[in-house]
Write an enzyme that holds these catalytic residues in place. Structure first.
Site, mmCIF file in Angstrom:
data_model
loop_
_atom_site.group_PDB
_atom_site.id
_atom_site.type_symbol
_atom_site.label_atom_id
_atom_site.label_comp_id
_atom_site.label_asym_id
_atom_site.label_seq_id
_atom_site.Cartn_x
_atom_site.Cartn_y
_atom_site.Cartn_z
ATOM 1 N N ASP A 12 -4.587 0.728 -4.546
ATOM 2 C CA ASP A 12 -5.987 0.650 -4.982
ATOM 3 C C ASP A 12 -6.966 0.864 -3.832
ATOM 4 O O ASP A 12 -8.077 0.336 -3.837
ATOM 5 C CB ASP A 12 -6.297 -0.712 -5.649
ATOM 6 C CG ASP A 12 -5.511 -0.892 -6.938
ATOM 7 O OD1 ASP A 12 -5.227 0.113 -7.610
ATOM 8 O OD2 ASP A 12 -5.194 -2.046 -7.272
ATOM 9 N N HIS A 40 -4.729 5.779 -10.694
ATOM 10 C CA HIS A 40 -5.843 6.268 -9.911
ATOM 11 C C HIS A 40 -7.026 6.362 -10.847
ATOM 12 O O HIS A 40 -6.890 6.836 -11.968
ATOM 13 C CB HIS A 40 -5.580 7.669 -9.395
ATOM 14 C CG HIS A 40 -4.471 7.734 -8.405
ATOM 15 N ND1 HIS A 40 -4.434 6.955 -7.276
ATOM 16 C CD2 HIS A 40 -3.372 8.487 -8.368
ATOM 17 C CE1 HIS A 40 -3.348 7.247 -6.602
ATOM 18 N NE2 HIS A 40 -2.690 8.169 -7.244
#
Ligand code: GDP
Length: 424
Positions: A12, A40
């Site tokens: 992340d 993503h």
């Protein structure tokens, strides 16, 4: 020209945005490890998309998106992502799937959930996407390569053998219904119809692309600290998250890799359990999480609230080293604009001693952060695209991090959108 984009930390870090940006000039984007267990987030003219399996070039009409042999391919998940994009008006992405990729089967997801349930409070914080059972099967040579879908007789025999093994566990350990190999076979035949046109020898395709001077991006999922060897084992994932594995999971030579972009956030965030030395709690964490907005709140895959903390220079230096960074991309600098002072974790105190290296898990679990405090800049940096336009304190912060981690920060991201970035 081959460039890898990988994470320095827990995942992340904003790799999706960086890949999306670099993929404007890329001919090919490749996923080389992991499966649909992370995501993503990509924001572009068509909307906002959480991609789990599709490479981040999926929204660029000119880009070829390769699912490499190292991936755990969950076919229904892939089909759903393709549908989500096309329903939002994105032109059908160009996709190639390796003929050596292995299939993440429904029983991997089931076994993942059963095992998490059995471990209860001692679970590893799996996303229950079937990743650990998938890679266990792959290395125990019980996996199914996608090419087997075209040899029906041997596939059926293989499924019967697999079910005999799985059913012993499912029935006797987990008290579930047994699997039916014939039903699995029918399911696989249906999926085959939907994906057969994507399957090819992607290793050969990539060799040719590199020989023709095309730009190839290898897109990593999660980050260094989730690698099964170099990460915080066992709070790791089950496939290698390092750029080096890109060679194996995509099928290219180590000498072909030209640039390794390692992405890290201007503060730390992590989803799931495990050591997190510079973690913040209570109001300070709540505030940072809130300011992080999309970047701070929830994991792209799990929707779990992210744990947040100060930038950990010890973990990030190590994270860049094990990736073999040539460039570091610092994201989310804009998020810190509200702080009077910003701390950076520059060492770990362990048993009364300060260390600057990233230790093995039992030692890491005893580590306490040693901080240096820097002045904040109290300015909204969102969308700043030139280094000179950053306030002095923000430039000093970036330079400080760069010196601490020992690798050049060549890009700084100042917002979630594609062009909210500056180059140094
Ligand atoms: P990945 O798994 O590394 O691709 O990271 P994610 O996409 O899951 O999480 C990163 C989050 O940060 C996403 O919501 C992005 O839109 C967001 N993001 C990326 N770069 C920036 C940035 O520079 N500033 C802000 N505010 N958000 C960012």
């Amino acid at each position: 020209m081959v460039k890898a984009i990988v994470g320095a930390n827990w995942g992340d870090e904003g790799k999706g945005k960086v890949t999306d940006l670099l993929s404007e000039q890329a001919d090919v984007v490749v996923r080389f490890q992991g499966g649909a267990n992370a995501g993503h987030t990509i924001i572009n003219d068509y909307g906002k998309f959480a991609l789990h399996l599709l490479p981040s070039g999926a929204c660029n009409p000119g880009t070829v998106n390769v699912i490499g042999n190292g991936v755990a391919l969950d076919i229904p998940e892939l089909l759903e992502e393709i549908r989500d994009l096309t329903e939002a008006g994105v032109p059908a992405p160009k996709i190639l799937i390796s003929d050596r990729v292995q299939l993440l089967m429904p029983y991997h997801i089931l076994l993942d959930a059963c095992e998490e349930e059995r471990l209860a409070g001692h679970a590893f914080g799996s996303t229950k996407s079937g990743i650990a059972p998938f890679y266990s099967d792959k290395y125990a040579k019980n996996g199914i390569q996608i090419n087997e879908l075209f040899d029906e007789e041997s596939l059926m025999a293989h499924l019967e053998n697999i079910c005999a093994l799985k059913n012993a566990l499912l029935v006797h350990l987990y008290h579930r219904d047994p699997l039916d190999p014939k039903a699995l076979f029918r399911q696989l035949m249906d999926w085959r119809e939907e994906i057969k046109d994507y399957i090819t020898d992607t290793h050969q395709y990539l060799r040719d692309a590199i020989a023709q001077g095309k730009t190839v991006l290898l897109e990593g999922q999660l980050g260094s600290l989730k690698d099964p060897d170099f990460g915080i084992y066992p709070m790791t994932t089950s496939s290698h998250t390092l750029a080096g594995y890109g060679c194996i999971g995509a099928g290219i030579g180590p000498g072909d890799m030209d640039q390794i972009y390692v992405v890290t956030k201007a503060y730390s965030s992590a989803v799931g359990a495990g050591a997190f030395v510079s973690e913040l709690f209570d109001e300070a964490a709540e505030e940072l999480r809130k300011r992080g907005g999309d970047a701070g709140e929830y994991g792209a895959k799990t929707g779990r609230p992210r744990r947040v903390g100060w930038f950990d220079a010890v973990a990030t230096r190590y994270g860049c080293q094990v990736q073999g960074a040539t460039d570091v991309v610092l994201t989310c600098l804009d998020v810190l604009g509200y702080l009077d002072e910003i701390k950076v974790c520059v060492g770990y105190e362990v048993d009364g001693e300060v260390i600057r290296y990233f230790p093995v898990t039992p030692v890491l679990n005893r580590a306490r952060p040693v901080y240096e405090t820097l002045p904040g800049w109290k300015t909204d940096l969102r969308g700043v695209t030139s280094w000179e336009d950053l306030p002095q304190a923000a430039r000093d912060y970036v330079r400080f991090l760069e010196e601490e981690i020992g690798f050049p920060i060549t890009m700084v991201s100042t917002g979630p959108k594609r062009h909210e970035v500056l180059y140094r």
